[in-house]
Enzyme design. Structure first.
Site: not given
Ligand code: OAD
Length: 502
Positions: A412, A296, A277
């Site tokens: 996820t 990320h 996230n």
């Protein structure tokens, strides 16, 4: 070396999985598969000869899994699209019990014996057997003889055998609770599902996912996820900035699931939280930066794509909120002090143009002036095609791999590599628990706890005797829990709304 961020499956342009069901007309690869099969079908062999030789071939192929033939590599392109973890009600499919039995039989007897005992003995068709491995018989093969499904079946078996085998001793919710209570080094891998209860959309949910919403905007991109592709950003940064204002982290709250992870940390049980996230909500819940890997990246900083000047992310928020493309201040200052150079040699038309004011000419649209642009500031979130932060591979390979004693994956779809590969990378003997709304077909977890993650973690804490203090958790609420048909270790959790008495 850990490869760049990419969607699960082979690198290809259309990363996101699109179900064949929803596709109007065959896609190019499917047409090609049909052509290859047509060629085989119309060849010199009679159908019976063909079928016999194909059976022998199936056996040879499964003896030597990993080989490749043309049809198979073509099938590989479509297999992700056909994989579903839910049962198929509209085709002749294996029952949940058969499905569990066939999967176990494959592992116990090996692929060659498995094929002999199934397709070769005639006890089941290859077409139907595919469904035991979560593969929908594709519409483009409808009407073809059963051997046409062998390529796909070979791949399905390869895929199944490549998965980490489930540890048979962990099955119940109380097993999950015991694991949480006894483990000292828990890796928690999270995705967008842990923030949806705060009103932040995930990416791939059919109804409310960000990608579904982007599809409706008519952006000039092939796939909604292209918004986060580095090549698209380099060519047309406006695509990303047209949606960036809607995904800026603004909230200061956190969900019960974030609180659960912080609780594990406070009990000295959290080894690392790998989050995909970019909403930074882990910090709101008090998860320490040392225990957190933002796989990320995040909006916390932004970097100039030209001179690599880095600024705190918040400095570009005003531009993002105003829908503008943020430009690098350092480049801008450097460029102001440089003389503007004429690009081309003198000619009549350029002379006319040169008398125009600078402001009219700022876009240098006729290319007469060499007016360099300042670089575009990109938030340091990891786009598709970019490498993950070094901390990801460092921590995973050099620290966590030797220490981890429990893996908990929450919220996820595991559709983006290399994060999706973490569960296969960590030692197979370490127990794995999956908590999310939908099951996944490309990984084997020991216990699947399906439903809203806030509800699931609250129930786990209640059973563990831990006080998950969060205003969204109602102490007296008990979920309804059902064991999934055909499974020993998959549970559906549903919130039971208290009865309203009139
Ligand atoms: P996805 O949207 O792919 O998956 C989120 C999963 O969480 C789905 O399977 C949902 O069913 C589930 N889910 C949603 N709400 C839930 C809830 N309240 N409780 C339990 N489960 C819930 O999101 P990610 O897997 O995080 O990269 O996506 C991975 C990456 O793909 C993202 O980091 C993003 C995206 O491209 C970026 O570039 C920003």
């Amino acid at each position: 070396m850990i490869p760049a961020k990419r969607p699960v499956g082979r690198p290809r342009k259309n990363w996101d999985v699109k179900g064949v069901k929803g596709v109007k007309g065959p896609q190019p690869t499917q047409v090609r598969v049909r052509e290859v099969l047509d060629d085989q079908h119309n060849g010199h062999l009679t159908a019976t000869q063909q079928s016999h030789s194909q059976l022998t071939e199936l056996e040879e192929r499964v003896n030597d899994l990993g080989d490749s033939w043309e049809t198979e590599s073509l099938f590989e392109d479509v297999i992700d699209d056909l994989a579903e973890e839910e049962f198929f009600h509209d085709v002749d499919a294996c029952t949940p019990q058969e499905r569990v039995r066939y999967r176990r039989q494959l592992r116990e007897t090996g692929p060659a014996n498995f094929c002999r005992a199934t397709v070769e003995s005639g006890s089941i068709t290859a077409k139907k057997l595919l469904t035991a491995f979560g593969i929908r018989p594709p519409a483009f093969l409808e009407g073809f003889p059963d051997y046409s499904y062998f390529g796909l079946l070979t791949l399905a078996l390869t895929r199944e055998l490549a998965k980490r085998p489930k540890l048979m001793r962990y099955n119940t919710i109380d097993d999950a609770v015991d694991l949480l209570k006894t483990s000292r080094n828990i890796v928690v891998l999270t995705g967008a599902g842990i923030s949806t209860s705060l009103g932040i959309p995930d990416f791939r949910s059919k109804e409310n996912g960000l990608y579904n919403q982007l599809e409706k905007l008519g952006l000039e991109i092939d796939e909604p996820s292209d918004v986060f592709h580095i090549d698209v950003f380099r060519d047309r940064p406006n695509v990303f900035f047209s949606v960036a204002k809607d995904i800026l982290p603004t909230t200061k709250v956190f969900s019960p699931t974030h609180a659960f992870i912080a609780m594990l940390q406070n009990q000295n049980k959290l080894l690392t939280n790998y989050t995909q996230n970019i909403d930074n909500i882990e910090a709101n819940a008090g998860i320490s930066p040392e225990k957190l890997v933002q796989c990320h990246g995040s909006f916390a900083t932004a970097t100039c794509q030209k001179c690599r000047y880095q600024v705190p992310g918040e400095t570009i928020y005003p531009d993002i909120k105003a829908g503008k493309i943020p430009q690098c201040v350092k480049c801008t200052i450097a460029l102001k002090s440089r003389p503007i150079k004429r690009k081309r040699s003198y000619n009549k038309s350029s002379s006319k143009k040169s008398r125009r004011s600078r402001s009219e000419d700022d876009d240098d649209s006729d290319g007469q002036y060499d007016i360099p642009e300042p670089g575009v500031m990109k938030p340091d979130i990891t786009f598709f095609g970019e490498d993950l932060p070094d901390k990801f591979s460092q921590r995973l390979g050099k620290h966590d791999r030797d220490l981890v004693d429990l893996i908990v994956v929450i919220g996820t779809s595991l559709k983006v590599a290399p994060v999706s590969e973490v569960v296969g990378f960590l030692p197979a003997h370490v127990p794995q628990i999956y908590i999310s709304r939908e099951p996944v077909s490309h990984a084997n977890f020991d216990i699947d706890l399906l439903g809203d993650c806030d509800v699931v973690v609250a129930e786990l804490c209640r059973r563990a005797g831990w006080d998950l203090n969060h205003k969204m958790v109602q102490g007296n609420q008990r979920p309804s829990i059902k064991l999934a048909e055909g499974y020993q270790s998959r549970y559906y959790f549903e919130t039971v709304k208290p009865e309203i008495r009139s």
